[in-house]
Design a protein around this motif. Structure first.
Motif, PDB file in Angstrom:
ATOM      1  N   LEU A 243     -51.459  30.581  18.994  1.00 23.38           N
ATOM      2  CA  LEU A 243     -51.416  31.370  17.761  1.00 23.38           C
ATOM      3  C   LEU A 243     -51.269  32.859  18.095  1.00 23.38           C
ATOM      4  CD1 LEU A 243     -51.664  30.893  14.697  1.00 23.38           C
ATOM      5  CD2 LEU A 243     -54.102  31.356  14.911  1.00 23.38           C
ATOM      6  N   LEU A 244     -52.007  33.315  19.085  1.00 22.37           N
ATOM      7  CA  LEU A 244     -51.919  34.730  19.488  1.00 22.37           C
ATOM      8  C   LEU A 244     -50.534  35.038  20.051  1.00 22.37           C
ATOM      9  CD1 LEU A 244     -55.453  35.335  21.069  1.00 22.37           C
ATOM     10  CD2 LEU A 244     -54.543  36.318  18.968  1.00 22.37           C
ATOM     11  N   ASP A 245     -50.006  34.112  20.858  1.00 16.61           N
ATOM     12  CA  ASP A 245     -48.654  34.312  21.410  1.00 16.61           C
ATOM     13  C   ASP A 245     -47.626  34.413  20.280  1.00 16.61           C
ATOM     14  OD1 ASP A 245     -49.653  34.207  23.913  1.00 16.61           O
ATOM     15  OD2 ASP A 245     -48.965  32.161  24.379  1.00 16.61           O
ATOM     16  N   PHE A 246     -47.766  33.498  19.332  1.00 20.37           N
ATOM     17  CA  PHE A 246     -46.828  33.476  18.202  1.00 20.37           C
ATOM     18  C   PHE A 246     -46.911  34.778  17.413  1.00 20.37           C
ATOM     19  CE2 PHE A 246     -46.496  32.764  13.590  1.00 20.37           C
ATOM     20  CZ  PHE A 246     -45.153  32.419  13.493  1.00 20.37           C
ATOM     21  N   ASP A 247     -48.126  35.226  17.182  1.00 15.91           N
ATOM     22  CA  ASP A 247     -48.335  36.445  16.392  1.00 15.91           C
ATOM     23  C   ASP A 247     -47.661  37.644  17.060  1.00 15.91           C
ATOM     24  OD1 ASP A 247     -49.387  37.991  14.294  1.00 15.91           O
ATOM     25  OD2 ASP A 247     -51.012  38.659  15.593  1.00 15.91           O
ATOM     26  N   SER A 248     -47.857  37.765  18.373  1.00 17.10           N
ATOM     27  CA  SER A 248     -47.260  38.936  19.039  1.00 17.10           C
ATOM     28  C   SER A 248     -45.739  38.775  19.180  1.00 17.10           C
ATOM     29  CB  SER A 248     -47.932  39.205  20.387  1.00 17.10           C
ATOM     30  OG  SER A 248     -47.780  38.091  21.205  1.00 17.10           O
ATOM     31  N   ALA A 249     -45.268  37.540  19.337  1.00 20.98           N
ATOM     32  CA  ALA A 249     -43.823  37.336  19.520  1.00 20.98           C
ATOM     33  C   ALA A 249     -43.033  37.531  18.225  1.00 20.98           C
ATOM     34  CB  ALA A 249     -43.569  35.935  20.069  1.00 20.98           C
ATOM     35  N   THR A 250     -43.676  37.371  17.080  1.00 24.80           N
ATOM     36  CA  THR A 250     -42.920  37.414  15.811  1.00 24.80           C
ATOM     37  C   THR A 250     -43.178  38.693  15.011  1.00 24.80           C
ATOM     38  OG1 THR A 250     -44.700  36.194  14.728  1.00 24.80           O
ATOM     39  CG2 THR A 250     -42.820  34.911  15.543  1.00 24.80           C
ATOM     40  N   ARG A 251     -43.957  39.562  15.578  1.00 26.76           N
ATOM     41  CA  ARG A 251     -44.310  40.761  14.797  1.00 26.76           C
ATOM     42  C   ARG A 251     -43.057  41.534  14.344  1.00 26.76           C
ATOM     43  NH1 ARG A 251     -49.480  42.963  17.422  1.00 26.76           N
ATOM     44  NH2 ARG A 251     -50.232  40.921  16.776  1.00 26.76           N
ATOM     45  N   ASP A 252     -42.085  41.661  15.259  1.00 22.96           N
ATOM     46  CA  ASP A 252     -40.880  42.421  14.900  1.00 22.96           C
ATOM     47  C   ASP A 252     -39.679  41.512  14.650  1.00 22.96           C
ATOM     48  OD1 ASP A 252     -42.260  44.841  15.273  1.00 22.96           O
ATOM     49  OD2 ASP A 252     -42.026  44.645  17.438  1.00 22.96           O
ATOM     50  N   ALA A 253     -39.909  40.236  14.495  1.00 22.81           N
ATOM     51  CA  ALA A 253     -38.794  39.296  14.329  1.00 22.81           C
ATOM     52  C   ALA A 253     -38.279  39.302  12.894  1.00 22.81           C
ATOM     53  CB  ALA A 253     -39.251  37.895  14.700  1.00 22.81           C
ATOM     54  N   SER A 254     -37.044  38.819  12.731  1.00 21.89           N
ATOM     55  CA  SER A 254     -36.488  38.687  11.370  1.00 21.89           C
ATOM     56  C   SER A 254     -37.207  37.535  10.663  1.00 21.89           C
ATOM     57  CB  SER A 254     -34.999  38.381  11.463  1.00 21.89           C
ATOM     58  OG  SER A 254     -34.838  37.106  12.059  1.00 21.89           O
TER      59      SER A 254
ATOM     60  N   ASP B  79     -35.900  34.925   9.342  1.00 25.31           N
ATOM     61  CA  ASP B  79     -35.350  33.639   9.802  1.00 25.31           C
ATOM     62  C   ASP B  79     -35.973  33.226  11.128  1.00 25.31           C
ATOM     63  OD1 ASP B  79     -33.837  33.333   7.635  1.00 25.31           O
ATOM     64  OD2 ASP B  79     -31.920  33.896   8.571  1.00 25.31           O
ATOM     65  N   ASP B  80     -36.062  34.195  12.018  1.00 31.89           N
ATOM     66  CA  ASP B  80     -36.638  33.915  13.331  1.00 31.89           C
ATOM     67  C   ASP B  80     -38.122  33.555  13.204  1.00 31.89           C
ATOM     68  OD1 ASP B  80     -36.287  33.595  16.011  1.00 31.89           O
ATOM     69  OD2 ASP B  80     -36.995  35.617  16.501  1.00 31.89           O
ATOM     70  N   PHE B  81     -38.798  34.260  12.317  1.00 30.09           N
ATOM     71  CA  PHE B  81     -40.224  33.955  12.074  1.00 30.09           C
ATOM     72  C   PHE B  81     -40.385  32.505  11.612  1.00 30.09           C
ATOM     73  CE2 PHE B  81     -43.842  33.471   9.267  1.00 30.09           C
ATOM     74  CZ  PHE B  81     -44.871  34.076   9.984  1.00 30.09           C
ATOM     75  N   ALA B  82     -39.548  32.124  10.648  1.00 29.04           N
ATOM     76  CA  ALA B  82     -39.655  30.753  10.111  1.00 29.04           C
ATOM     77  C   ALA B  82     -39.377  29.716  11.190  1.00 29.04           C
ATOM     78  CB  ALA B  82     -38.671  30.585   8.954  1.00 29.04           C
ATOM     79  N   LYS B  83     -38.365  30.018  12.006  1.00 28.50           N
ATOM     80  CA  LYS B  83     -37.999  29.076  13.071  1.00 28.50           C
ATOM     81  C   LYS B  83     -39.152  28.931  14.075  1.00 28.50           C
ATOM     82  CE  LYS B  83     -34.373  28.453  16.465  1.00 28.50           C
ATOM     83  NZ  LYS B  83     -33.434  29.182  17.279  1.00 28.50           N
ATOM     84  N   GLN B  84     -39.682  30.068  14.468  1.00 29.16           N
ATOM     85  CA  GLN B  84     -40.768  30.028  15.466  1.00 29.16           C
ATOM     86  C   GLN B  84     -42.062  29.427  14.880  1.00 29.16           C
ATOM     87  OE1 GLN B  84     -41.367  32.956  18.434  1.00 29.16           O
ATOM     88  NE2 GLN B  84     -39.555  34.119  17.858  1.00 29.16           N
ATOM     89  N   TYR B  85     -42.263  29.623  13.603  1.00 26.29           N
ATOM     90  CA  TYR B  85     -43.449  29.043  12.951  1.00 26.29           C
ATOM     91  C   TYR B  85     -43.371  27.517  12.975  1.00 26.29           C
ATOM     92  CZ  TYR B  85     -47.028  28.050   9.438  1.00 26.29           C
ATOM     93  OH  TYR B  85     -48.140  27.558   8.789  1.00 26.29           O
ATOM     94  N   ARG B  86     -42.164  27.015  12.691  1.00 28.21           N
ATOM     95  CA  ARG B  86     -41.979  25.551  12.729  1.00 28.21           C
ATOM     96  C   ARG B  86     -42.171  25.026  14.159  1.00 28.21           C
ATOM     97  NH1 ARG B  86     -37.965  26.655   8.762  1.00 28.21           N
ATOM     98  NH2 ARG B  86     -36.328  26.777  10.343  1.00 28.21           N
ATOM     99  N   THR B  87     -41.674  25.807  15.126  1.00 30.07           N
ATOM    100  CA  THR B  87     -41.855  25.410  16.534  1.00 30.07           C
ATOM    101  C   THR B  87     -43.344  25.387  16.893  1.00 30.07           C
ATOM    102  OG1 THR B  87     -39.775  26.520  17.025  1.00 30.07           O
ATOM    103  CG2 THR B  87     -41.160  25.963  18.902  1.00 30.07           C
TER     104      THR B  87
END
Lengths: 234, 220
Positions: free
Chosen positions: B158-169, B171-179
């Motif tokens: 969860l922490l990795d996801f949070d830091s990886a998606t902070r500046d993401a679009s 679409d990218d956020f949604a994709k990574q959330y599903r992953t």
């Protein structure tokens, strides 16, 4: 050392209980200890919730050692059946011997976090500071406890009563307890978040996620989290 | 008696071992410690929080005061303490079915050990030598050992996801959330209380119900 596995420590304590009787109550010391420990089960929660870094622990009274009950069945038994000339004393000699303890023992067994130092003394001092009253209420009936006056004395006494583990197996993990409790809190909250936020538009999901991360404060160990011994969910 | 604290069960087993073979058992444990691969079978039993074996020499029972009589025993003793999830039968049976030879290796020098197969004599052996716990405390009664392990993974991912998606679009956020959810399928899950979370919890809730007039006070 067998007591240590990573940062987790297996504490095994056998404190000999004196053979006295409490005159007012006509109850043996060992049974008084038993009664006090049973009483802890009726409290809102265990006194051990106040002792930092305790994963799991247990108390019981060892009245005696056990001798395996299975009767006969050893080679001399069979020989004795076949050949009556095989003497009975030989058959009996192969039976398990009977052992009898001279003292009863208060057994305290705990799985705790001690950190890389592997030293159990700070944990024991913390236990004394957190629940001195409860500690004294049960250990006062044990040999040698009269000399315990402070946290250092308690740590030294318990270590004299401690036995080394031959093998300690950690099937869970050896993180500090507050880390484990925070992670459990996060797991529970995130499972609910995932269910509650299914099928939302991305912008809303993202907004909700940011609010969620703020609410769970993942880097704050103290709060919000699960308190030790928590057994009910809101 | 309180062998249960939440989802954990406390097992205590004490078994006699001939003093002149106790060193063999210690040697077996020592080898197991040196070669962690020998504990692979135990690791597969993911229902265990913590377990330990302690061998007390016949003259090694703690002696802490001159007035305490010294023990004069014929046998040394092996103590086994385990904290596991599930019922007594599930636990004992899982040992028999998953690691019978490992179990026999640890207990084989104990007096009249029945071997882990067949099951009924082994059940009798454990039951006869088991001692009940008077007070059992569990820091996380709602969680199993697997919950504790998976919570660590959930938090880290969860922490990795949070830091990886902070500046993401978006679409990218949604994709990574599903992953993220797909990756965590094995680790997510609601933790609910068991019917009796602990003897103390049971007592508390019984008292509460009594106060609420749901129990007949004269009978309890």
């Amino acid at each position: 050392m067998g007591n240590l596995s990573g940062n987790a420590y297996a504490l095994t304590v056998l404190s000999p209980i004196k053979p006295g009787i409490i005159a007012d109550e006509q109850i043996a010391y060992a049974d008084k200890v038993r009664s006090i420990l049973q009483g802890w089960n009726g409290l809102p929660n265990s006194p051990m919730t106040a002792v930092p870094q305790t994963y799991l622990c247990r108390y019981f009274v060892l009245d005696n050692v056990y001798t395996e009950s299975q009767p006969g069945g050893s080679a001399p038994d069979t020989l004795n059946d076949w050949l009556p000339v095989v003497p009975d004393w030989l058959r009996r000699a192969a039976m398990p011997a009977h052992d009898q303890l001279k003292s009863r023992y208060l057994v305290f067994s705990a799985n705790v976090y001690v950190g890389p130092s592997g030293d159990i003394a700070p944990y024991l001092r913390g236990m004394w500071q957190a629940i001195r009253k409860e500690v004294e209420s049960i250990w006062q009936y044990c040999y040698g406890f009269d000399e315990v006056k402070d946290a250092d004395g308690f740590a030294a006494y318990i270590q004299r009563c401690a036995l080394p583990a031959s093998l300690f197996f950690v099937g869970s993990n050896d993180e500090p307890l507050p880390e484990q409790l925070k992670a459990l809190y996060i797991k529970q909250q995130f499972a609910r978040f995932a269910v509650d936020n299914q099928g939302l538009p991305t912008a809303t999901l993202r907004q909700n996620f940011q609010a969620f991360m703020k609410q769970i404060a993942p880097h704050e160990l103290a709060t919000p989290t699960w308190e030790p011994g928590k057994y009910r969910l809101p | 008696m309180s062998n249960i604290a939440g989802k954990a069960y406390a097992m205590n087993v004490i078994t006699p071992i001939r003093w002149y073979t106790a060193w063999l058992n210690k040697l077996i444990f020592w080898v197991a410690l040196q070669r962690p691969a020998t504990l692979k079978g135990l690791i597969t039993l993911s229902l265990i929080h913590y377990a330990r074996w302690v061998i007390i020499g016949r003259d090694q029972f703690p002696h802490v005061h001159p007035s305490q009589p010294r023990e004069t025993l014929k046998y040394s003793y092996m103590l086994f303490f385990s904290n596991f999830n599930g019922s007594w039968d599930q636990y004992v049976d899982s040992f028999t079915f998953a690691i019978p030879s490992g179990l026999d290796m640890f207990w084989k020098w104990n007096v009249r050990y029945s071997k882990s197969v067949s099951l009924t004599p082994f059940h009798k052996y454990i039951r006869y030598n088991q001692l009940d716990t008077l007070h059992y405390y569990n820091a996380y009664p709602l969680a199993t050992s697997n919950d504790v392990k998976s919570a660590r993974i959930v938090k880290a991912k969860l922490l990795d996801f949070d830091s990886a998606t902070r500046d993401a679009s978006d679409d990218d956020f949604a994709k990574q959330y599903r992953t993220l959810l797909r990756d965590l399928q094995h680790d997510l899950g609601d933790m609910y209380p068991t019917p009796i979370v602990s003897m103390s919890a049971y007592q508390v809730e019984r008292r509460q119900r009594w106060h609420e007039g749901q129990l007949d006070g004269s009978k309890h």
